[in-house]
Design a protein around this motif. Sequence first.
Motif, PDB file in Angstrom:
ATOM      1  N   GLU A  35       0.828  -0.777  -0.175  1.00  0.00           N
ATOM      2  CA  GLU A  35       0.097  -0.145   0.073  1.00  0.00           C
ATOM      3  C   GLU A  35       0.926   1.304  -0.012  1.00  0.00           C
ATOM      4  O   GLU A  35       0.815   2.237  -0.961  1.00  0.00           O
ATOM      5  N   LEU A  36       2.211   1.358   1.064  1.00  0.00           N
ATOM      6  CA  LEU A  36       2.936   2.558   0.767  1.00  0.00           C
ATOM      7  C   LEU A  36       3.493   2.679  -0.090  1.00  0.00           C
ATOM      8  O   LEU A  36       3.536   3.653  -0.536  1.00  0.00           O
ATOM      9  N   LYS A  37       3.864   1.616  -1.320  1.00  0.00           N
ATOM     10  CA  LYS A  37       4.035   1.792  -2.604  1.00  0.00           C
ATOM     11  C   LYS A  37       3.520   2.426  -3.261  1.00  0.00           C
ATOM     12  O   LYS A  37       3.492   3.188  -4.213  1.00  0.00           O
ATOM     13  N   ARG A  38       2.520   1.830  -3.152  1.00  0.00           N
ATOM     14  CA  ARG A  38       1.219   2.247  -4.356  1.00  0.00           C
ATOM     15  C   ARG A  38       1.157   3.289  -4.008  1.00  0.00           C
ATOM     16  O   ARG A  38       0.765   4.539  -5.080  1.00  0.00           O
ATOM     17  N   MET A  39       1.020   4.172  -2.721  1.00  0.00           N
ATOM     18  CA  MET A  39       1.043   5.871  -2.811  1.00  0.00           C
ATOM     19  C   MET A  39       2.384   6.273  -3.159  1.00  0.00           C
ATOM     20  O   MET A  39       2.276   7.361  -3.020  1.00  0.00           O
ATOM     21  N   ALA A  40       3.330   5.724  -2.782  1.00  0.00           N
ATOM     22  CA  ALA A  40       4.794   6.365  -3.333  1.00  0.00           C
ATOM     23  C   ALA A  40       4.720   6.757  -5.070  1.00  0.00           C
ATOM     24  O   ALA A  40       4.961   7.057  -5.265  1.00  0.00           O
ATOM     25  N   LEU A 151      -3.642  14.364   2.915  1.00  0.00           N
ATOM     26  CA  LEU A 151      -4.230  12.878   2.707  1.00  0.00           C
ATOM     27  C   LEU A 151      -5.039  12.447   1.264  1.00  0.00           C
ATOM     28  O   LEU A 151      -4.796  11.149   0.749  1.00  0.00           O
ATOM     29  N   ARG A 152      -5.925  13.282   0.572  1.00  0.00           N
ATOM     30  CA  ARG A 152      -6.354  12.789  -0.827  1.00  0.00           C
ATOM     31  C   ARG A 152      -5.474  12.311  -2.074  1.00  0.00           C
ATOM     32  O   ARG A 152      -5.147  11.796  -2.591  1.00  0.00           O
ATOM     33  N   PHE A 153      -4.044  13.638  -1.755  1.00  0.00           N
ATOM     34  CA  PHE A 153      -3.074  13.925  -3.171  1.00  0.00           C
ATOM     35  C   PHE A 153      -2.375  12.970  -3.191  1.00  0.00           C
ATOM     36  O   PHE A 153      -1.678  12.665  -3.426  1.00  0.00           O
ATOM     37  N   PHE A 154      -1.471  13.125  -1.967  1.00  0.00           N
ATOM     38  CA  PHE A 154      -0.310  12.891  -1.103  1.00  0.00           C
ATOM     39  C   PHE A 154      -0.323  11.576  -1.062  1.00  0.00           C
ATOM     40  O   PHE A 154       0.355  10.424  -1.444  1.00  0.00           O
ATOM     41  N   GLY A 155      -1.407  11.185  -0.753  1.00  0.00           N
ATOM     42  CA  GLY A 155      -1.710  10.141   0.278  1.00  0.00           C
ATOM     43  C   GLY A 155      -2.759   9.093  -1.078  1.00  0.00           C
ATOM     44  O   GLY A 155      -2.546   7.719   0.076  1.00  0.00           O
ATOM     45  N   GLY A 156      -3.104   9.342  -1.243  1.00  0.00           N
ATOM     46  CA  GLY A 156      -4.292   8.599  -1.812  1.00  0.00           C
ATOM     47  C   GLY A 156      -5.256   8.131  -1.239  1.00  0.00           C
ATOM     48  O   GLY A 156      -5.855   7.347  -1.418  1.00  0.00           O
ATOM     49  N   LEU A 157      -5.713   8.534   0.206  1.00  0.00           N
ATOM     50  CA  LEU A 157      -6.333   7.958   0.302  1.00  0.00           C
ATOM     51  C   LEU A 157      -7.955   7.799   0.261  1.00  0.00           C
ATOM     52  O   LEU A 157      -8.130   8.853  -0.369  1.00  0.00           O
ATOM     53  N   LYS A 158      -8.941   7.142   0.718  1.00  0.00           N
ATOM     54  CA  LYS A 158     -10.141   7.219   0.175  1.00  0.00           C
ATOM     55  C   LYS A 158     -10.710   8.296   0.961  1.00  0.00           C
ATOM     56  O   LYS A 158     -10.370   8.733   2.522  1.00  0.00           O
ATOM     57  N   TRP A 159     -11.783   8.849   0.607  1.00  0.00           N
ATOM     58  CA  TRP A 159     -13.048   9.797   1.454  1.00  0.00           C
ATOM     59  C   TRP A 159     -13.648   9.063   2.675  1.00  0.00           C
ATOM     60  O   TRP A 159     -13.284  10.526   4.227  1.00  0.00           O
TER      61      TRP A 159
END
Length: 192
Positions: A35-40, A151-159
Amino acid sequence: MGESSRRGEIERLLAAIRGGDQKAKGELFALVSDELKRMAGNLMRREREGHTLQPTALVHEAYLRVFVKAPLPVIDRAYFFATQARAMRQILIDHARKRAAGKRPDARDRVPFDGVLQALESSLRFSVFDLAEAMDTLKALSPRQHEVVTLRFFGGLKWSEIAEALEVSVSSCEEDWQVARAWLHRQLKGTP
């Protein structure tokens, strides 16, 4: 492992880390590394071509920053991913600053921001320094909007994950996103 059991395992490991279990840090990394690699990877796609920093290195450096170099009190899963996103963003900014240190200010590399704040239809281009400055200003104006963008743009987290992390409703997060996105667009275009 199902999503709910995975979330439970992440929470369990974070509780163990808070309790001083050093082994749990490695277990947590093994569990969340994909998941961290996806974010990166999401962050790196927004960087210039030929970037010397690779997503895996970004993940490792961010993880070290959060747990070793300047340990943070990791509260829960959402907070953990938020701190990882912030660490990755800061590493990219630091990397760009080091790279530009020997260049004249007007010779800084420009990076594409196509599709980034979703509402930007044109090929807006600006430097990572412009983005860092705009994000710092946004943080001073509205800390929560800054967190939502991070969180949204840099982290890619869901709403739902952002809402949980910030302890607000999903609709509040979406509204903050819309306002911050418009504000950033104006800032990065140089419009007052």
